[in-house]
Design a protein around this motif. Sequence first.
Motif, PDB file in Angstrom:
ATOM      1  N   SER A  73      -7.160   8.075   7.095  1.00 53.92           N
ATOM      2  CA  SER A  73      -8.321   6.953   7.475  1.00 53.92           C
ATOM      3  C   SER A  73      -8.221   5.671   6.578  1.00 53.92           C
ATOM      4  O   SER A  73      -8.265   4.847   7.309  1.00 53.92           O
ATOM      5  N   PHE A  74      -7.634   5.842   5.459  1.00 56.82           N
ATOM      6  CA  PHE A  74      -7.368   4.609   4.738  1.00 56.82           C
ATOM      7  C   PHE A  74      -6.325   3.714   5.478  1.00 56.82           C
ATOM      8  O   PHE A  74      -6.291   2.408   5.366  1.00 56.82           O
ATOM      9  N   GLY A  75      -5.345   4.329   5.828  1.00 52.94           N
ATOM     10  CA  GLY A  75      -4.237   3.618   6.676  1.00 52.94           C
ATOM     11  C   GLY A  75      -4.667   2.985   7.896  1.00 52.94           C
ATOM     12  O   GLY A  75      -4.411   1.802   8.239  1.00 52.94           O
ATOM     13  N   ILE A  76      -5.435   3.713   8.464  1.00 59.13           N
ATOM     14  CA  ILE A  76      -6.146   3.031   9.913  1.00 59.13           C
ATOM     15  C   ILE A  76      -7.176   1.960   9.434  1.00 59.13           C
ATOM     16  O   ILE A  76      -7.038   0.881   9.875  1.00 59.13           O
ATOM     17  N   ASP A  77      -7.636   1.984   8.239  1.00 60.50           N
ATOM     18  CA  ASP A  77      -8.639   0.930   7.827  1.00 60.50           C
ATOM     19  C   ASP A  77      -7.754  -0.201   7.592  1.00 60.50           C
ATOM     20  O   ASP A  77      -8.326  -1.271   7.925  1.00 60.50           O
ATOM     21  N   ALA A  78      -6.895  -0.111   6.934  1.00 55.40           N
ATOM     22  CA  ALA A  78      -5.800  -1.194   6.496  1.00 55.40           C
ATOM     23  C   ALA A  78      -5.243  -1.926   7.651  1.00 55.40           C
ATOM     24  O   ALA A  78      -5.288  -2.857   7.816  1.00 55.40           O
ATOM     25  N   VAL A  79      -4.860  -1.235   8.567  1.00 50.69           N
ATOM     26  CA  VAL A  79      -4.400  -1.864  10.016  1.00 50.69           C
ATOM     27  C   VAL A  79      -5.499  -2.475  10.473  1.00 50.69           C
ATOM     28  O   VAL A  79      -5.478  -3.675  11.117  1.00 50.69           O
ATOM     29  N   TYR A  80      -6.705  -1.905  10.902  1.00 48.45           N
ATOM     30  CA  TYR A  80      -7.830  -2.557  11.448  1.00 48.45           C
ATOM     31  C   TYR A  80      -8.136  -3.774  10.659  1.00 48.45           C
ATOM     32  O   TYR A  80      -8.358  -5.003  11.037  1.00 48.45           O
ATOM     33  N   ASP A  81      -8.180  -3.755   9.323  1.00 51.10           N
ATOM     34  CA  ASP A  81      -8.563  -4.945   8.317  1.00 51.10           C
ATOM     35  C   ASP A  81      -7.236  -5.923   8.712  1.00 51.10           C
ATOM     36  O   ASP A  81      -7.827  -7.261   8.886  1.00 51.10           O
TER      37      ASP A  81
END
Length: 136
Positions: A117-125
């Motif tokens: 989830s942290f990686g997905i959030d980083a990509v989303y950001d």
Amino acid sequence: MSKEPKEYQFNEDDAFELTSMVREGVPFPYFTKLSNQIHFGFEDWSSYLHLSERTIQRYKKENKSFDPLYSERILQIELLYKKGIEVFGVADNFYTWMDTLSISLGNVKPKQLLDTSFGIDAVYDELGRIEHGVFA
């Protein structure tokens, strides 16, 4: 029983609706349609969902919905891809970006960050920065 995959029409800002969808579980036919749209194979999903390819094959064979834990990750990735295509305007441009090393994401391909989830959030950001022209 309809053979067409269920179409999720949802407001991605509605946490209660998303929670309900996760609890119901993503049906395998919907998962298949999504996989085809975003060009993911079982090997990709195996990495992102932390499931063996054999387990994914079992979901397929039994035509069952994914458990909530996996459904949540599937929907997170779907939302990310929708956002990415919106930001890039052309799906193929976004897919290329997802498969290209990104200095701002730690010199890895954005696609390699989809297993948490942290990686997905980083990509989303990062997509948000691109969308607003912030490249620093």
